[in-house]
Design a protein around this motif. Structure first.
Motif, PDB file in Angstrom:
ATOM      1  N   ASN A 114       1.489   2.671  -3.270  1.00 62.68           N
ATOM      2  CA  ASN A 114       0.318   3.213  -3.948  1.00 62.68           C
ATOM      3  C   ASN A 114      -0.104   4.487  -3.225  1.00 62.68           C
ATOM      4  O   ASN A 114      -0.557   4.449  -2.085  1.00 62.68           O
ATOM      5  CB  ASN A 114      -0.816   2.180  -3.934  1.00 62.68           C
ATOM      6  CG  ASN A 114      -2.058   2.683  -4.648  1.00 62.68           C
ATOM      7  OD1 ASN A 114      -2.087   3.793  -5.167  1.00 62.68           O
ATOM      8  ND2 ASN A 114      -3.086   1.861  -4.657  1.00 62.68           N
ATOM      9  N   LYS A 115       0.019   5.615  -3.870  1.00 59.25           N
ATOM     10  CA  LYS A 115      -0.287   6.883  -3.217  1.00 59.25           C
ATOM     11  C   LYS A 115      -1.788   7.132  -3.092  1.00 59.25           C
ATOM     12  O   LYS A 115      -2.204   8.052  -2.413  1.00 59.25           O
ATOM     13  CB  LYS A 115       0.377   8.034  -3.988  1.00 59.25           C
ATOM     14  CG  LYS A 115       1.901   7.968  -3.966  1.00 59.25           C
ATOM     15  CD  LYS A 115       2.515   9.148  -4.694  1.00 59.25           C
ATOM     16  CE  LYS A 115       4.057   9.063  -4.650  1.00 59.25           C
ATOM     17  NZ  LYS A 115       4.689  10.206  -5.351  1.00 59.25           N
ATOM     18  N   GLN A 116      -2.598   6.305  -3.770  1.00 57.20           N
ATOM     19  CA  GLN A 116      -4.047   6.480  -3.713  1.00 57.20           C
ATOM     20  C   GLN A 116      -4.583   6.096  -2.332  1.00 57.20           C
ATOM     21  O   GLN A 116      -4.252   5.053  -1.793  1.00 57.20           O
ATOM     22  CB  GLN A 116      -4.728   5.603  -4.771  1.00 57.20           C
ATOM     23  CG  GLN A 116      -6.244   5.739  -4.808  1.00 57.20           C
ATOM     24  CD  GLN A 116      -6.665   7.121  -5.278  1.00 57.20           C
ATOM     25  OE1 GLN A 116      -6.497   7.458  -6.434  1.00 57.20           O
ATOM     26  NE2 GLN A 116      -7.201   7.904  -4.364  1.00 57.20           N
ATOM     27  N   LYS A 117      -5.383   6.964  -1.763  1.00 53.92           N
ATOM     28  CA  LYS A 117      -6.060   6.674  -0.510  1.00 53.92           C
ATOM     29  C   LYS A 117      -7.568   6.712  -0.744  1.00 53.92           C
ATOM     30  O   LYS A 117      -8.042   7.327  -1.702  1.00 53.92           O
ATOM     31  CB  LYS A 117      -5.650   7.653   0.576  1.00 53.92           C
ATOM     32  CG  LYS A 117      -4.187   7.486   1.022  1.00 53.92           C
ATOM     33  CD  LYS A 117      -3.845   8.449   2.139  1.00 53.92           C
ATOM     34  CE  LYS A 117      -2.388   8.284   2.579  1.00 53.92           C
ATOM     35  NZ  LYS A 117      -2.169   7.037   3.322  1.00 53.92           N
ATOM     36  N   SER A 171       0.813  -1.225   0.000  1.00 59.45           N
ATOM     37  CA  SER A 171       0.000   0.000   0.000  1.00 59.45           C
ATOM     38  C   SER A 171       0.839   1.266   0.000  1.00 59.45           C
ATOM     39  O   SER A 171       0.433   2.285  -0.570  1.00 59.45           O
ATOM     40  CB  SER A 171      -0.930   0.007   1.214  1.00 59.45           C
ATOM     41  OG  SER A 171      -0.172  -0.066   2.420  1.00 59.45           O
ATOM     42  N   GLN A 172       2.015   1.200   0.619  1.00 61.22           N
ATOM     43  CA  GLN A 172       2.830   2.412   0.684  1.00 61.22           C
ATOM     44  C   GLN A 172       3.415   2.787  -0.668  1.00 61.22           C
ATOM     45  O   GLN A 172       3.864   3.919  -0.864  1.00 61.22           O
ATOM     46  CB  GLN A 172       3.951   2.218   1.717  1.00 61.22           C
ATOM     47  CG  GLN A 172       3.410   2.058   3.126  1.00 61.22           C
ATOM     48  CD  GLN A 172       4.514   2.013   4.162  1.00 61.22           C
ATOM     49  OE1 GLN A 172       5.543   2.659   3.998  1.00 61.22           O
ATOM     50  NE2 GLN A 172       4.297   1.269   5.231  1.00 61.22           N
TER      51      GLN A 172
END
Length: 451
Positions: free
Chosen positions: A328-331, A325-326
């Motif tokens: 992937n900048k998408q939140k 997840s880190q």
């Protein structure tokens, strides 16, 4: 004393044995084949030195001998955990026809209580022979315990079968339930056959007036009738509870035109479709097996277009996606976890146990946007492990909430990432909340409890 043959003389955790026995009963309305299929499963949690093991027997319903629930080890495990606290579960049924699986099912006529008791009495010698030696320690013959399998299905037909590289065999079936011709479409996996992965209301459509009876079997024989799944209303309670969890951040979500949602697990696509079409979210879905997605598109009205991304091809995909997840900048404003364990175990049916590792929980926290929320479907068989998971979430998230679906041994866990302005469920100024209330029964929102 009845002598138990080895290896059934002792309880052995996870022992599974099937055998054929000559049918000396020959009951034409219940057990009628030349040989009976007998299957014995010892609980993985059973103790070999237990002096008072609980042994129970289930007579396989006639015409369901080839249903995965009754002819596979995974189905046997599902039944064992369903009835709970058993050391050994014995299944006795007709020998299934070779190389034949159940495509259509109608329950046979009921037999009266007196006749059923007669069948049980005649089975007692066989059942006692399948008890461990310890059951005879007090010099008395054990009195067999019989279980009843209850099913509200009056007609079932398999409409499609698939084999996924990851999930294995699974099927799509249409069913009619007891009472007023309620029609449903279901997705079931062979590896966990008693768990309904996805279920939707099924509507019969026709370009002419339907004059035949509206039972499923008659409708299927009517060439003018087609069937359409309804994904606008949830049949499964836990999905209503998961979406109601959005109410804890309603004040935050009211600012967004199209919030972002991540769904770990697609199944029949019911939750994703709802979030797309009814809630107007932009949705990212993660699914390990492309065949599951194919079944969702073909048979569950899953959205074929729109802002959906599907990640596969390996079974670890959802977990690997979270672990990375880190990168992937998408939140996301909401992260849904709707995944079952790949195997029946004595800890969790949902989600997979790997999701409770700290590295995965930290990854989930990273994916949740500021003021966002994590919503997980959890079916724990071990309450101590469940309590431990809750404690881990409390350390990583700001607040943790729970909805207890008591009649299903099911919990929906809701964790907020950061402090959020209080959301009053009666706040008429919140457009998001008004929409949510119009789609989800308020009883679910009223059941949210902070832990």
């Amino acid at each position: 004393m009845m002598e138990t043959s080895l290896p059934l003389a002792t309880i052995t955790p996870s022992q599974f044995i099937t055998l054929k026995k000559i049918n000396r009963l020959n009951h034409c309305r219940l057990l009628h084949t030349l040989h009976l299929r007998v299957a014995v499963l010892d609980s993985p949690a059973a103790k070999a030195d237990d002096e008072s093991p609980v042994i129970a027997t289930l007579i396989v319903p006639k015409n369901m001998e080839t249903d995965w629930n009754f002819c596979t080890e995974s189905g046997h495990k599902c039944l064992l955990f369903k009835f709970g606290n058993l050391s050994r579960l014995i299944l006795i049924g007709n020998t299934p026809p070779p190389d034949q699986e159940l495509d259509e099912y109608k329950p046979p006529p009921e037999i009266d209580t007196e006749e059923r008791e007669m069948v049980k009495d005649k089975l007692k010698p066989l059942i006692r022979a399948l008890h461990p030696k310890v059951s005879f320690n007090h010099g008395l013959l054990p009195e067999p315990l019989f279980l009843i399998y209850e099913d509200n299905v009056v007609y079932r037909v398999t409409i499609a079968k698939f084999t996924g590289a990851i999930v294995g065999e699974f099927l799509v079936e249409d069913v009619e339930l007891v009472g007023d011709h309620q029609l449903r479409r279901r997705l079931r996996f062979k590896r966990t056959p008693s768990l309904i992965q996805s279920e939707v209301i099924l509507h019969p459509l026709s370009h002419v007036v339907i004059t035949t009876p509206r039972d499923l079997e008659s409708l299927r024989n009517n060439e003018t009738v087609t069937f359409e799944p309804n994904t606008r209303v949830f049949v499964q309670q836990y999905l209503n509870a998961m979406v109601s969890g959005l109410s804890v951040i309603a004040s935050y979500l009211d600012r967004y035109r199209n919030p972002l949602a991540l769904c770990l697990g697609i199944g029949g696509g019911v939750l994703l479709n709802f979030m797309l079409t009814e809630m107007r979210y932009h949705v990212t879905g993660v699914e390990a097996d492309p065949m599951v997605l194919d079944a969702a598109k073909r048979h569950f009205g899953f959205n074929r277009s729109g802002p959906i991304q599907v990640f596969y091809p390996i079974i670890e995909d959802a977990i690997e996606y979270v672990r990375k997840s880190q990168l992937n900048k998408q939140k996301f404003q909401v992260v849904f976890v709707d995944l079952d364990a790949s195997e029946i175990n004595d800890e969790f049916r949902a989600p997979p146990p790997e999701f409770f590792k700290k590295i995965v929980l930290r990854g989930l926290r990273f994916l949740v946007a500021r003021n966002g929320v994590l919503i997980m479907n959890v079916v724990p068989l071990n309450r101590l492990l469940y309590a431990s998971m809750i404690q881990e979430l409390k350390e990583l998230f700001h607040k943790v909430y729970e909805i207890n679906l008591e009649n299903e041994d099911n919990f929906v866990v809701i964790a907020t990432a950061t402090p959020v302005a209080s959301s009053n469920v009666d706040d008429s100024d919140n457009n998001f909340l008004k929409k949510l209330k119009s789609l989800i029964p308020r009883t679910y929102m009223n059941s949210i409890v902070e832990l």
